[in-house]
Design a protein around this motif. Structure first.
Motif, mmCIF file in Angstrom:
data_model
loop_
_atom_site.group_PDB
_atom_site.id
_atom_site.type_symbol
_atom_site.label_atom_id
_atom_site.label_comp_id
_atom_site.label_asym_id
_atom_site.label_seq_id
_atom_site.Cartn_x
_atom_site.Cartn_y
_atom_site.Cartn_z
ATOM 1 N N SER A 101 0.840 -1.195 0.000
ATOM 2 C CA SER A 101 0.000 0.000 0.000
ATOM 3 C C SER A 101 0.873 1.241 0.000
ATOM 4 N N PRO A 102 0.377 2.351 -0.526
ATOM 5 C CA PRO A 102 1.138 3.602 -0.453
ATOM 6 C C PRO A 102 1.230 4.068 0.985
ATOM 7 N N ARG A 103 2.237 4.869 1.258
ATOM 8 C CA ARG A 103 2.392 5.409 2.621
ATOM 9 C C ARG A 103 1.261 6.362 2.943
ATOM 10 N N ARG A 118 2.531 7.479 -2.506
ATOM 11 C CA ARG A 118 1.254 8.163 -2.282
ATOM 12 C C ARG A 118 0.257 7.795 -3.377
ATOM 13 N N GLU A 119 -0.989 8.104 -3.086
ATOM 14 C CA GLU A 119 -2.056 8.056 -4.081
ATOM 15 C C GLU A 119 -2.973 9.245 -3.832
ATOM 16 N N ILE A 120 -3.712 9.648 -4.844
ATOM 17 C CA ILE A 120 -4.647 10.765 -4.726
ATOM 18 C C ILE A 120 -6.029 10.259 -5.083
ATOM 19 N N VAL A 121 -6.960 10.374 -4.154
ATOM 20 C CA VAL A 121 -8.352 9.976 -4.361
ATOM 21 C C VAL A 121 -9.210 11.234 -4.309
ATOM 22 N N VAL A 122 -9.935 11.501 -5.369
ATOM 23 C CA VAL A 122 -10.820 12.656 -5.419
ATOM 24 C C VAL A 122 -12.256 12.161 -5.468
ATOM 25 N N ILE A 144 -12.277 7.309 2.209
ATOM 26 C CA ILE A 144 -11.634 6.331 3.102
ATOM 27 C C ILE A 144 -11.825 4.921 2.568
ATOM 28 N N ALA A 145 -13.031 4.626 2.080
ATOM 29 C CA ALA A 145 -13.325 3.284 1.584
ATOM 30 C C ALA A 145 -12.451 2.908 0.399
ATOM 31 N N LEU A 146 -12.066 3.889 -0.388
ATOM 32 C CA LEU A 146 -11.246 3.623 -1.571
ATOM 33 C C LEU A 146 -9.751 3.699 -1.288
ATOM 34 N N ALA A 147 -9.369 4.449 -0.262
ATOM 35 C CA ALA A 147 -7.958 4.704 -0.004
ATOM 36 C C ALA A 147 -7.249 3.457 0.519
ATOM 37 N N ARG A 148 -5.955 3.316 0.173
ATOM 38 C CA ARG A 148 -5.171 2.163 0.594
ATOM 39 C C ARG A 148 -3.988 2.548 1.467
ATOM 40 N N GLY A 149 -3.793 3.838 1.714
ATOM 41 C CA GLY A 149 -2.623 4.296 2.438
ATOM 42 C C GLY A 149 -2.661 4.015 3.923
ATOM 43 N N GLU A 150 -1.473 3.958 4.536
ATOM 44 C CA GLU A 150 -1.371 3.795 5.983
ATOM 45 C C GLU A 150 -1.821 5.057 6.707
ATOM 46 N N VAL A 151 -1.588 6.211 6.083
ATOM 47 C CA VAL A 151 -2.004 7.502 6.625
ATOM 48 C C VAL A 151 -2.902 8.169 5.594
ATOM 49 N N LEU A 152 -4.010 8.734 6.045
ATOM 50 C CA LEU A 152 -4.942 9.450 5.175
ATOM 51 C C LEU A 152 -4.752 10.944 5.407
ATOM 52 N N ARG A 209 -4.849 5.387 9.271
ATOM 53 C CA ARG A 209 -5.953 4.589 8.740
ATOM 54 C C ARG A 209 -6.428 3.523 9.738
ATOM 55 N N ALA A 210 -5.511 2.895 10.435
ATOM 56 C CA ALA A 210 -5.877 1.847 11.379
ATOM 57 C C ALA A 210 -6.808 2.369 12.471
ATOM 58 N N VAL A 211 -6.673 3.647 12.798
ATOM 59 C CA VAL A 211 -7.547 4.232 13.821
ATOM 60 C C VAL A 211 -8.977 4.338 13.301
#
Length: 327
Positions: free
Chosen positions: A34-36, A65-69, A108-116, A190-192
């Motif tokens: 997953s991206p950071r 990283r990734e960018i979700v819009v 959030i549902a689409l994101a894969r990063g450890e930090v949002l 994200r884990a939180v």
């Protein structure tokens, strides 16, 4: 393989086939790691501003990283602009406006990063290394849940008071423990979110960050405010001019009733109803505040049934770290 199946399941729930196709074309789904960081931007009908937000994200020095819009309801102009970007920017379009919480939850549902990292569509990160600096806080403290940042009005250059999560509204000299955060620009582990839940979509607008903050603190996690990281906010002048009095009259007493001791709920309710009425009168639209009060009262029985007061330990944290139990 399990990651791909999970992604497909989430996408189908949000009817986000276009986003899945863009990820597949770019090869993102082929990576097992997953991206950071996942940058999440929620937007609607503001293509000029969202362009600046995305450009400030792409200038960030962090590479993983990734960018979700999330387009919060059909918006042809914004959709056309986003489709013209390279496939590293993933767009999903919701069927209708789901509010602040609903839009962020879709991200959030689409994101894969450890930090949002959430960034409002009318804001821009000031410094290219901003998010890289925030990540060091999460690396040092495994119990850190959220980091809030400074928000500066683009028109005036003045720090926005609402971004300062302290009773005295003073800017601390360095990273400081806080009791809540402003959601327009913040980093969340994200884990939180998976542990305490996502944003409350029933609030629609206003109070959703405070609601999440109470759950974060009650679960034993920490919130930090870092004044060295700043975003420039372009939409401050038009923020909530009409609907603000409605939602704050309705939502803030609801959040207080859900989590705070009853004696504190009284002062919160009086304070926010008075603030909303005053704001509505200044805007020449007191009816918004009055409808907010009406709907607040009507919804209180349901809020009462879901009431889960914070513990004494959490109340002590609020008192120690500049939070607010009373008005």
């Amino acid at each position: 393989m399990g990651q791909v199946v999970g992604a497909i399941s989430l996408l189908s729930k949000r009817r986000s086939r276009a986003c899945f196709d863009r990820w597949a074309e770019s090869g993102i789904l082929n990576h097992m790691t997953s991206p950071r960081v996942s940058f999440v931007v929620v937007t609607h009908a503001r293509p000029a501003w969202v362009r600046g937000a995305i450009e400030s994200i792409r200038r960030q020095t962090i590479n993983s990283r990734e960018i979700v819009v999330v387009v919060n309801g059909p918006d042809p102009e914004t959709q056309q602009f986003l489709r013209a970007l390279d496939s590293a920017v993933c767009m999903t379009v919701l069927d209708g406006n789901t509010g602040v919480g609903g839009g962020r939850n879709a991200g959030i549902a689409l994101a894969r990063g450890e930090v949002l990292f959430f960034l409002d569509d009318d804001a821009e990160l000031r410094d290219p290394d901003a998010v890289a600096r925030l990540l060091t806080h999460f690396e040092r403290d495994p119990d850190l849940a959220v980091v809030g940042v400074l928000v500066i009005d683009a028109a005036t250059g003045v720090i926005e008071r609402r971004c300062l999560p302290f009773r005295d509204k003073r800017v601390p000299l360095g990273p400081t423990a806080a009791c809540y955060f402003a959601g327009g620009a913040c980093a969340i582990r994200r884990a939180v979110c998976d542990r305490v839940g996502f944003y409350d979509e029933s609030l629609f607008y206003g109070g959703e960050e405070l609601d999440l903050s109470y759950r974060v603190l009650e679960a034993g996690f920490r919130i930090l405010f870092d004044p060295s990281v700043a975003v420039i906010h372009h939409g401050a002048a038009v923020l909530g001019l009409s609907t603000g009095p409605y939602y704050y009259a309705r939502n803030r007493p609801w959040v207080a009733l859900r989590y705070l001791p009853l004696r504190c709920c009284v002062t919160h309710t009086i304070a926010w109803w008075a603030w909303s009425l005053a704001r509505g009168l200044r805007a020449g639209a007191p009816g918004y505040a009055l409808r907010g009060i009406r709907d607040c009262v009507a919804g209180m029985p349901e809020i009462w049934r879901g009431r889960r007061p914070i513990s004494r330990r959490t109340r002590q944290i609020l008192a120690r770290d500049g939070g607010r139990l009373w008005y």
